[in-house]
Design a protein around this motif. Structure first.
Motif, PDB file in Angstrom:
ATOM      1  N   SER A 190      82.224   6.532   9.260  1.00  0.00           N
ATOM      2  CA  SER A 190      82.309   5.152   8.612  1.00  0.00           C
ATOM      3  C   SER A 190      81.325   4.986   7.308  1.00  0.00           C
ATOM      4  CB  SER A 190      82.300   3.851   9.281  1.00  0.00           C
ATOM      5  OG  SER A 190      82.599   2.607   8.671  1.00  0.00           O
ATOM      6  N   SER A 191      80.109   5.436   7.858  1.00  0.00           N
ATOM      7  CA  SER A 191      79.010   5.265   6.715  1.00  0.00           C
ATOM      8  C   SER A 191      79.013   6.258   5.730  1.00  0.00           C
ATOM      9  CB  SER A 191      77.459   5.446   7.634  1.00  0.00           C
ATOM     10  OG  SER A 191      77.534   6.880   8.272  1.00  0.00           O
ATOM     11  N   THR A 192      79.947   7.321   5.836  1.00  0.00           N
ATOM     12  CA  THR A 192      79.931   8.509   4.893  1.00  0.00           C
ATOM     13  C   THR A 192      80.622   7.914   3.722  1.00  0.00           C
ATOM     14  OG1 THR A 192      80.302   9.912   6.685  1.00  0.00           O
ATOM     15  CG2 THR A 192      80.502  10.749   4.643  1.00  0.00           C
ATOM     16  N   TYR A 193      81.428   6.701   3.813  1.00  0.00           N
ATOM     17  CA  TYR A 193      82.335   6.392   2.601  1.00  0.00           C
ATOM     18  C   TYR A 193      81.702   5.788   1.430  1.00  0.00           C
ATOM     19  CZ  TYR A 193      86.550   8.079   4.579  1.00  0.00           C
ATOM     20  OH  TYR A 193      87.453   8.836   4.780  1.00  0.00           O
ATOM     21  N   VAL A 194      80.244   5.438   1.609  1.00  0.00           N
ATOM     22  CA  VAL A 194      79.547   5.027   0.360  1.00  0.00           C
ATOM     23  C   VAL A 194      79.723   6.005  -0.575  1.00  0.00           C
ATOM     24  CG1 VAL A 194      77.346   6.093   1.173  1.00  0.00           C
ATOM     25  CG2 VAL A 194      77.479   4.150  -0.408  1.00  0.00           C
ATOM     26  N   ILE A 195      79.967   7.466  -0.444  1.00  0.00           N
ATOM     27  CA  ILE A 195      80.185   8.549  -1.359  1.00  0.00           C
ATOM     28  C   ILE A 195      81.522   8.099  -2.077  1.00  0.00           C
ATOM     29  CG2 ILE A 195      80.152  10.762  -1.587  1.00  0.00           C
ATOM     30  CD1 ILE A 195      78.504  11.210   0.701  1.00  0.00           C
ATOM     31  N   ALA A 196      82.636   7.926  -1.195  1.00  0.00           N
ATOM     32  CA  ALA A 196      83.885   7.914  -1.784  1.00  0.00           C
ATOM     33  C   ALA A 196      84.070   6.720  -2.571  1.00  0.00           C
ATOM     34  CB  ALA A 196      84.641   8.062  -0.445  1.00  0.00           C
ATOM     35  N   VAL A 197      83.562   5.617  -2.222  1.00  0.00           N
ATOM     36  CA  VAL A 197      83.821   4.190  -2.906  1.00  0.00           C
ATOM     37  C   VAL A 197      83.121   4.315  -4.180  1.00  0.00           C
ATOM     38  CG1 VAL A 197      83.459   2.055  -2.561  1.00  0.00           C
ATOM     39  CG2 VAL A 197      84.271   3.002  -0.440  1.00  0.00           C
ATOM     40  N   ALA A 198      81.973   4.912  -4.168  1.00  0.00           N
ATOM     41  CA  ALA A 198      81.338   5.041  -5.496  1.00  0.00           C
ATOM     42  C   ALA A 198      82.209   5.662  -6.502  1.00  0.00           C
ATOM     43  CB  ALA A 198      79.990   5.817  -5.144  1.00  0.00           C
ATOM     44  N   GLY A 199      83.012   6.690  -6.053  1.00  0.00           N
ATOM     45  CA  GLY A 199      83.962   7.306  -6.806  1.00  0.00           C
ATOM     46  C   GLY A 199      85.144   6.486  -7.150  1.00  0.00           C
ATOM     47  N   VAL A 200      85.678   5.678  -6.261  1.00  0.00           N
ATOM     48  CA  VAL A 200      86.489   4.652  -6.395  1.00  0.00           C
ATOM     49  C   VAL A 200      86.147   3.620  -7.509  1.00  0.00           C
ATOM     50  CG1 VAL A 200      87.917   2.621  -5.556  1.00  0.00           C
ATOM     51  CG2 VAL A 200      87.803   4.836  -4.288  1.00  0.00           C
ATOM     52  N   GLY A 201      84.757   3.301  -7.334  1.00  0.00           N
ATOM     53  CA  GLY A 201      84.614   2.276  -8.365  1.00  0.00           C
ATOM     54  C   GLY A 201      84.518   2.853  -9.888  1.00  0.00           C
ATOM     55  N   ILE A 202      84.212   4.185 -10.037  1.00  0.00           N
ATOM     56  CA  ILE A 202      84.029   4.687 -11.011  1.00  0.00           C
ATOM     57  C   ILE A 202      85.506   5.096 -11.745  1.00  0.00           C
ATOM     58  CG2 ILE A 202      83.583   7.161 -12.321  1.00  0.00           C
ATOM     59  CD1 ILE A 202      81.305   7.445 -10.556  1.00  0.00           C
TER      60      ILE A 202
END
Length: 401
Positions: free
Chosen positions: A308-320
């Motif tokens: 679960s905590s790994t998704y900070v990486i992916a969600v930063a990509g979603v934001g971009i």
């Protein structure tokens, strides 16, 4: 959402309101873990340093010190050293705030206008807090990947490759930054500096230990990673805390006897590399930023070690990705973002219905699904979108200062 762009005055200084939200969330998260005596991950981290100093196997289980296994590379001992030398409470608080600061700094370095980077911070904030709640390293990994991209854009390849090498030699994920080689204007410098940093970082822990111990530790690290992957794949219990990836959705949702991870990984690798064949489009900054977003999401949603905590990486990509929807996001882009925020970011929290979380989201690795949809969207855009000069106006800055 205009309030996130406001500024406030503190001690006669103007501070963006998003900074107060960002660091307030980070501090609240780490404080909660301290009060609940839940900083086990920090004990793992700090003992990477102390075990390196005392030349004790980095990948054995030490139940008298912590309740988990270390899976980080030997050079992590140098990264954590300034915090490990402090008392635990001070060390864990500063580690959390340092992680939050680095991610904020990296996002601010993106060649986007101020409103866009502020919005990305807002989109990423809850996942950053989740990562800090688990006293995790993932916010720093996201920062390293983003910084490797922005430094290539600024033609500072020697520094860009430092973050690629550091991310790779601590948690492997940073290796995705090698894809930015295709955008480098100084490819020879990129290659040589990357090799140079690999050598330096490989040897650096020897300063506090010994050459023999460090070399043996890299071998031990490899075996620990193989074991971790096997554990993630074979854990089919409803309460599994890893395997939050596309393969995990298939594995836990359908449990087909014929399924192998390579059946997902091979097509994913081909689709990840396909946009790079559009050589002429890499001249457009909006193309390169989308590829950064694709890299950030890819490295998480196809990793069986993702939690679960790994998704900070992916969600930063979603934001971009979302901030590149010009001239303004359509209803489907907004729906995709809301889906990410609800299912990916909110589902691990107490704000989400516990029944749905415990009976659907976690057992079937559905935290992955919204990011996978955005990943497919990005692949389509990068492969077929007709990039023009108009895509460089608005959110995307005209140049990097």
């Amino acid at each position: 959402m205009n309030f996130i762009h406001k500024e406030v005055r503190i001690f006669n200084r103007t501070v963006p309101f998003i900074y107060i939200i960002w660091f307030g969330m980070a501090f609240a998260a780490v404080l909660a873990e301290i009060l609940h005596h839940s900083i086990n991950n920090y004990f793992v981290y700090k003992n990477v340093f102390w075990h390196t100093v005392h030349q004790r196997n980095l990948y054995l289980f030490y139940p008298q010190e912590y309740e988990d296994l270390n899976h980080y590379g030997p050079v992590f001992s140098i990264l954590i050293a300034p915090f490990a030398l402090l008392p635990d409470t001070a060390g864990v608080i500063l580690w959390a705030l340092f992680s939050a600061f680095m991610l904020l700094y990296a996002i601010r370095q993106l060649p986007l206008n101020r409103k866009a980077t502020t919005a990305i911070l807002f989109i990423t904030a809850l996942e950053m807090m989740t990562s800090i709640h688990n006293v995790q390293y993932n916010a720093l990994v996201a920062a390293f990947i983003i910084l490797s991209f922005t430094l290539v854009e600024k033609e500072k390849d020697s520094w860009a490759t430092l973050f690629i090498a550091l991310g790779f030699m601590t948690k492997l994920y940073g290796i995705v930054g090698l894809a930015f080689f295709c955008f480098s204007r100084h490819k020879w410098n990129f290659v040589m500096s990357f090799i140079g940093w690999l050598v330096v970082l490989f040897a650096l822990p020897m300063v506090i230990s010994s050459p023999y111990f460090v070399i043996q530790s890299y071998q031990d690290w490899w075996y620990s990673l193989v074991g971790k992957v096997a554990e993630s794949v074979n854990n089919m219990t409803p309460t599994h805390m890893q395997d939050f990836c596309v393969q995990g959705m298939i594995r836990h949702g359908f449990n087909p006897s014929w399924f192998k991870d390579i059946q997902v990984l091979l097509p994913a690798m081909l689709l990840f590399g396909l946009p790079l064949l559009r050589f002429s489009k890499s001249a457009f900054l909006s193309f390169r930023l989308r590829y950064l977003a694709l890299a950030l999401i890819s490295v998480v949603i196809f990793s069986t070690s993702s939690e679960s905590s790994t998704y900070v990486i992916a969600v930063a990509g979603v934001g971009i990705w979302f901030m590149l929807q010009q001239p303004k996001p359509g209803k489907w882009a907004i729906a995709a973002l809301v889906f990410v925020l609800l299912v990916t970011s909110l589902s691990p929290t107490d704000l989400f219905p516990a029944y749905i979380r415990n009976h659907f989201i976690r057992p079937y690795s559905l935290k992955t699904l919204p990011c996978f949809i955005v990943w497919l969207w990005l692949v389509w855009e990068l492969t077929f979108k007709a990039f023009t000069a108009a895509d460089e106006i608005g959110t995307v800055a005209s140049k990097i200062e």
